[in-house]
Scaffold this motif. Sequence first.
Motif, PDB file in Angstrom:
ATOM      1  N   THR A  34       0.808  -1.217  -0.109  1.00  0.00           N
ATOM      2  CA  THR A  34       0.069  -0.022  -0.043  1.00  0.00           C
ATOM      3  C   THR A  34       1.081   1.328  -0.055  1.00  0.00           C
ATOM      4  O   THR A  34       0.565   2.303  -0.881  1.00  0.00           O
ATOM      5  CB  THR A  34      -0.808  -0.057   1.087  1.00  0.00           C
ATOM      6  N   ASN A  35       1.970   1.124   0.785  1.00  0.00           N
ATOM      7  CA  ASN A  35       2.887   2.424   0.797  1.00  0.00           C
ATOM      8  C   ASN A  35       3.478   2.579  -0.538  1.00  0.00           C
ATOM      9  O   ASN A  35       3.771   3.749  -0.780  1.00  0.00           O
ATOM     10  CB  ASN A  35       3.828   2.337   2.023  1.00  0.00           C
ATOM     11  N   LEU A  36       3.801   1.335  -1.153  1.00  0.00           N
ATOM     12  CA  LEU A  36       4.535   1.433  -2.578  1.00  0.00           C
ATOM     13  C   LEU A  36       3.540   2.146  -3.483  1.00  0.00           C
ATOM     14  O   LEU A  36       4.043   2.779  -4.375  1.00  0.00           O
ATOM     15  CB  LEU A  36       4.990   0.148  -2.895  1.00  0.00           C
ATOM     16  N   SER A  37       2.244   1.561  -3.376  1.00  0.00           N
ATOM     17  CA  SER A  37       1.311   2.148  -4.292  1.00  0.00           C
ATOM     18  C   SER A  37       1.197   3.805  -4.186  1.00  0.00           C
ATOM     19  O   SER A  37       0.970   4.684  -5.293  1.00  0.00           O
ATOM     20  CB  SER A  37       0.169   1.623  -4.083  1.00  0.00           C
ATOM     21  N   GLU A  38       1.450   4.267  -2.933  1.00  0.00           N
ATOM     22  CA  GLU A  38       1.296   5.734  -2.890  1.00  0.00           C
ATOM     23  C   GLU A  38       2.342   6.316  -3.235  1.00  0.00           C
ATOM     24  O   GLU A  38       2.345   7.504  -3.837  1.00  0.00           O
ATOM     25  CB  GLU A  38       0.874   5.881  -1.009  1.00  0.00           C
ATOM     26  N   ALA A  39       3.565   5.780  -3.221  1.00  0.00           N
ATOM     27  CA  ALA A  39       4.909   6.425  -3.813  1.00  0.00           C
ATOM     28  C   ALA A  39       4.657   6.284  -5.271  1.00  0.00           C
ATOM     29  O   ALA A  39       4.979   7.484  -6.024  1.00  0.00           O
ATOM     30  CB  ALA A  39       6.132   5.505  -3.180  1.00  0.00           C
ATOM     31  N   HIS A  40       4.087   5.436  -5.878  1.00  0.00           N
ATOM     32  CA  HIS A  40       3.880   5.428  -7.134  1.00  0.00           C
ATOM     33  C   HIS A  40       2.984   6.528  -7.849  1.00  0.00           C
ATOM     34  O   HIS A  40       3.153   7.150  -8.675  1.00  0.00           O
ATOM     35  CB  HIS A  40       3.327   4.047  -7.934  1.00  0.00           C
ATOM     36  N   CYS A  41       2.109   6.642  -6.955  1.00  0.00           N
ATOM     37  CA  CYS A  41       0.900   7.796  -7.065  1.00  0.00           C
ATOM     38  C   CYS A  41       1.876   9.208  -7.190  1.00  0.00           C
ATOM     39  O   CYS A  41       1.512  10.206  -8.050  1.00  0.00           O
ATOM     40  CB  CYS A  41      -0.132   7.797  -6.217  1.00  0.00           C
ATOM     41  N   ASP A  42       2.476   9.479  -6.102  1.00  0.00           N
ATOM     42  CA  ASP A  42       3.378  10.515  -6.055  1.00  0.00           C
ATOM     43  C   ASP A  42       4.204  10.807  -7.156  1.00  0.00           C
ATOM     44  O   ASP A  42       4.524  12.037  -7.611  1.00  0.00           O
ATOM     45  CB  ASP A  42       4.057  10.584  -4.940  1.00  0.00           C
ATOM     46  N   MET A  43       4.556   9.810  -7.933  1.00  0.00           N
ATOM     47  CA  MET A  43       5.535   9.875  -8.907  1.00  0.00           C
ATOM     48  C   MET A  43       4.550   9.812 -10.501  1.00  0.00           C
ATOM     49  O   MET A  43       5.367   9.635 -11.362  1.00  0.00           O
ATOM     50  CB  MET A  43       6.544   8.824  -9.119  1.00  0.00           C
ATOM     51  N   GLU A  44       3.451   9.956 -10.261  1.00  0.00           N
ATOM     52  CA  GLU A  44       2.411   9.759 -11.271  1.00  0.00           C
ATOM     53  C   GLU A  44       2.874   8.503 -12.175  1.00  0.00           C
ATOM     54  O   GLU A  44       2.502   8.461 -13.354  1.00  0.00           O
ATOM     55  CB  GLU A  44       2.564  11.070 -12.251  1.00  0.00           C
ATOM     56  N   GLU A  45       3.068   7.285 -11.520  1.00  0.00           N
ATOM     57  CA  GLU A  45       3.251   6.070 -12.003  1.00  0.00           C
ATOM     58  C   GLU A  45       1.888   5.272 -11.815  1.00  0.00           C
ATOM     59  O   GLU A  45       1.946   4.262 -11.105  1.00  0.00           O
ATOM     60  CB  GLU A  45       4.512   5.617 -11.667  1.00  0.00           C
ATOM     61  N   PHE A  46       0.944   5.711 -12.594  1.00  0.00           N
ATOM     62  CA  PHE A  46      -0.467   5.123 -12.105  1.00  0.00           C
ATOM     63  C   PHE A  46      -0.556   3.606 -12.269  1.00  0.00           C
ATOM     64  O   PHE A  46      -1.530   2.858 -11.909  1.00  0.00           O
ATOM     65  CB  PHE A  46      -1.417   6.074 -12.888  1.00  0.00           C
ATOM     66  N   GLU A  47       0.080   3.351 -13.826  1.00  0.00           N
ATOM     67  CA  GLU A  47       0.080   1.668 -13.893  1.00  0.00           C
ATOM     68  C   GLU A  47       0.587   0.813 -12.937  1.00  0.00           C
ATOM     69  O   GLU A  47       0.134   0.034 -12.497  1.00  0.00           O
ATOM     70  CB  GLU A  47       0.645   1.651 -15.436  1.00  0.00           C
ATOM     71  N   GLU A  48       1.727   1.366 -12.354  1.00  0.00           N
ATOM     72  CA  GLU A  48       2.158   0.613 -11.499  1.00  0.00           C
ATOM     73  C   GLU A  48       1.488   0.682 -10.090  1.00  0.00           C
ATOM     74  O   GLU A  48       1.398  -0.345  -9.075  1.00  0.00           O
ATOM     75  CB  GLU A  48       3.953   1.253 -11.028  1.00  0.00           C
ATOM     76  N   MET A  49       1.213   1.786  -9.788  1.00  0.00           N
ATOM     77  CA  MET A  49       0.128   2.138  -8.634  1.00  0.00           C
ATOM     78  C   MET A  49      -0.931   0.963  -8.744  1.00  0.00           C
ATOM     79  O   MET A  49      -1.295   0.432  -7.719  1.00  0.00           O
ATOM     80  CB  MET A  49      -0.537   3.629  -8.664  1.00  0.00           C
ATOM     81  N   LYS A  50      -1.620   0.770  -9.981  1.00  0.00           N
ATOM     82  CA  LYS A  50      -2.920   0.205 -10.067  1.00  0.00           C
ATOM     83  C   LYS A  50      -2.213  -1.438  -9.826  1.00  0.00           C
ATOM     84  O   LYS A  50      -2.929  -2.195  -9.210  1.00  0.00           O
ATOM     85  CB  LYS A  50      -3.225   0.069 -11.583  1.00  0.00           C
ATOM     86  N   GLN A  51      -1.132  -1.958 -10.560  1.00  0.00           N
ATOM     87  CA  GLN A  51      -0.783  -3.347 -10.313  1.00  0.00           C
ATOM     88  C   GLN A  51      -0.419  -3.700  -8.988  1.00  0.00           C
ATOM     89  O   GLN A  51      -0.659  -4.592  -8.495  1.00  0.00           O
ATOM     90  CB  GLN A  51       0.390  -3.413 -11.268  1.00  0.00           C
ATOM     91  N   THR A  52       0.148  -2.711  -8.194  1.00  0.00           N
ATOM     92  CA  THR A  52       0.280  -2.892  -6.741  1.00  0.00           C
ATOM     93  C   THR A  52      -0.839  -3.117  -5.917  1.00  0.00           C
ATOM     94  O   THR A  52      -0.912  -3.916  -5.049  1.00  0.00           O
ATOM     95  CB  THR A  52       1.330  -1.748  -6.211  1.00  0.00           C
ATOM     96  N   LEU A  53      -1.707  -2.249  -6.071  1.00  0.00           N
ATOM     97  CA  LEU A  53      -3.322  -2.273  -5.414  1.00  0.00           C
ATOM     98  C   LEU A  53      -3.787  -3.479  -5.771  1.00  0.00           C
ATOM     99  O   LEU A  53      -4.637  -3.884  -5.077  1.00  0.00           O
ATOM    100  CB  LEU A  53      -3.915  -0.832  -5.796  1.00  0.00           C
ATOM    101  N   GLN A  54      -3.592  -4.045  -7.114  1.00  0.00           N
ATOM    102  CA  GLN A  54      -4.477  -5.408  -7.203  1.00  0.00           C
ATOM    103  C   GLN A  54      -3.668  -6.333  -6.592  1.00  0.00           C
ATOM    104  O   GLN A  54      -4.672  -7.437  -6.429  1.00  0.00           O
ATOM    105  CB  GLN A  54      -4.315  -5.512  -8.932  1.00  0.00           C
ATOM    106  N   ARG A  55      -2.668  -6.452  -6.288  1.00  0.00           N
ATOM    107  CA  ARG A  55      -1.864  -7.384  -5.559  1.00  0.00           C
ATOM    108  C   ARG A  55      -2.691  -7.311  -4.088  1.00  0.00           C
ATOM    109  O   ARG A  55      -3.077  -8.416  -3.272  1.00  0.00           O
ATOM    110  CB  ARG A  55      -0.494  -7.186  -5.344  1.00  0.00           C
ATOM    111  N   VAL A  56      -2.854  -6.197  -3.527  1.00  0.00           N
ATOM    112  CA  VAL A  56      -3.264  -6.014  -2.092  1.00  0.00           C
ATOM    113  C   VAL A  56      -4.637  -6.196  -2.016  1.00  0.00           C
ATOM    114  O   VAL A  56      -4.905  -7.163  -1.207  1.00  0.00           O
ATOM    115  CB  VAL A  56      -3.344  -4.172  -1.767  1.00  0.00           C
ATOM    116  N   ARG A  57      -5.348  -5.924  -2.995  1.00  0.00           N
ATOM    117  CA  ARG A  57      -6.775  -6.390  -3.249  1.00  0.00           C
ATOM    118  C   ARG A  57      -6.877  -8.069  -3.144  1.00  0.00           C
ATOM    119  O   ARG A  57      -7.755  -8.579  -2.426  1.00  0.00           O
ATOM    120  CB  ARG A  57      -7.419  -5.880  -4.548  1.00  0.00           C
TER     121      ARG A  57
END
Length: 296
Positions: free
Chosen positions: A228-251
């Motif tokens: 979850t923290n990693l997804s927020e870091a990707h969001c801050d860097m506007e890496e939204f595909e990486e954010m999505k993939q990370t959150l799909q793992r969390v889900r």
Amino acid sequence: NHYEDDKNRSLVDKLVNIGNAYQLLDEFKEAKTYLERAISILSDDVEFSESDILMATALTNLGEVHGRMGDTLEQKKVLEQALNIKQDSLGVEHLSVAATLMNLANCHHDLGNVESMERLLQKAVAIRERHYGKDHVLVAEVLVNLAIAMGEIGDLDVSVDLFERALGIQTSQLGDENPVVAATLSNLGAAYGDLGEIEDQLKVLQRALTILERTHGLKHPSLVVPLTNLSEAHCDMEEFEEMKQTLQRVRSIQEEKLGEDHVDLADTLERLGQAESRLGNFEECKVCLEKALDIQ
């Protein structure tokens, strides 16, 4: 007489032990009843002074029960009583005093009294440093909690320094692949994020994930926080595909381990909806947000 004293002490010991057994079974109402009966006997018997360490033990256990029942104010009250007894009986530098200071600090954290939490932890770390030296893992344990407190107070640089000091101790004493090291890395990553040091945040979070994946596997609940923290870091860097993939793992982990109607899953779905929106996937965003709303 001595016979009655011994009889009372034996009864108190049994009541405390039974209370502890109920606590281990998560039967907190019953645990509370037995521990309160033990404390009542100790309070009423003139042969037992309030400095009796058995009273402190019963109060400490009762405090934990109150905490597990969600009554933080009552937990704080009995832990303060236990702390006073331990300090009088054992001295202010005793390791048992440090343990109670840490428990009491957690109460203050839950009550939002972060400055009081910081003050208590400073005392606890000083006691452990004097007993164990500055490079012991039990010192690092307090440093992690102190770093959390400093971060919540707003002293972010101090928080990072404390996390890094704790990490150095844990890595040296426990090895690079220990889950305790991973937990501190995850906290350090969040602290770097608060400072806006996103590249450092990504680096330590990836390191934490690697450790946890090696020790627990790819679907363990301990992965949720660093992911979850990693997804927020990707969001801050506007890496939204990486954010999505990370959150799909969390889900996936949360659905498997917690079920599809857990409140934590709702939080993840809201974040996932945000990622889908930023990627222009508005239908997927709507589905995630509606599912989150159904859970809540």
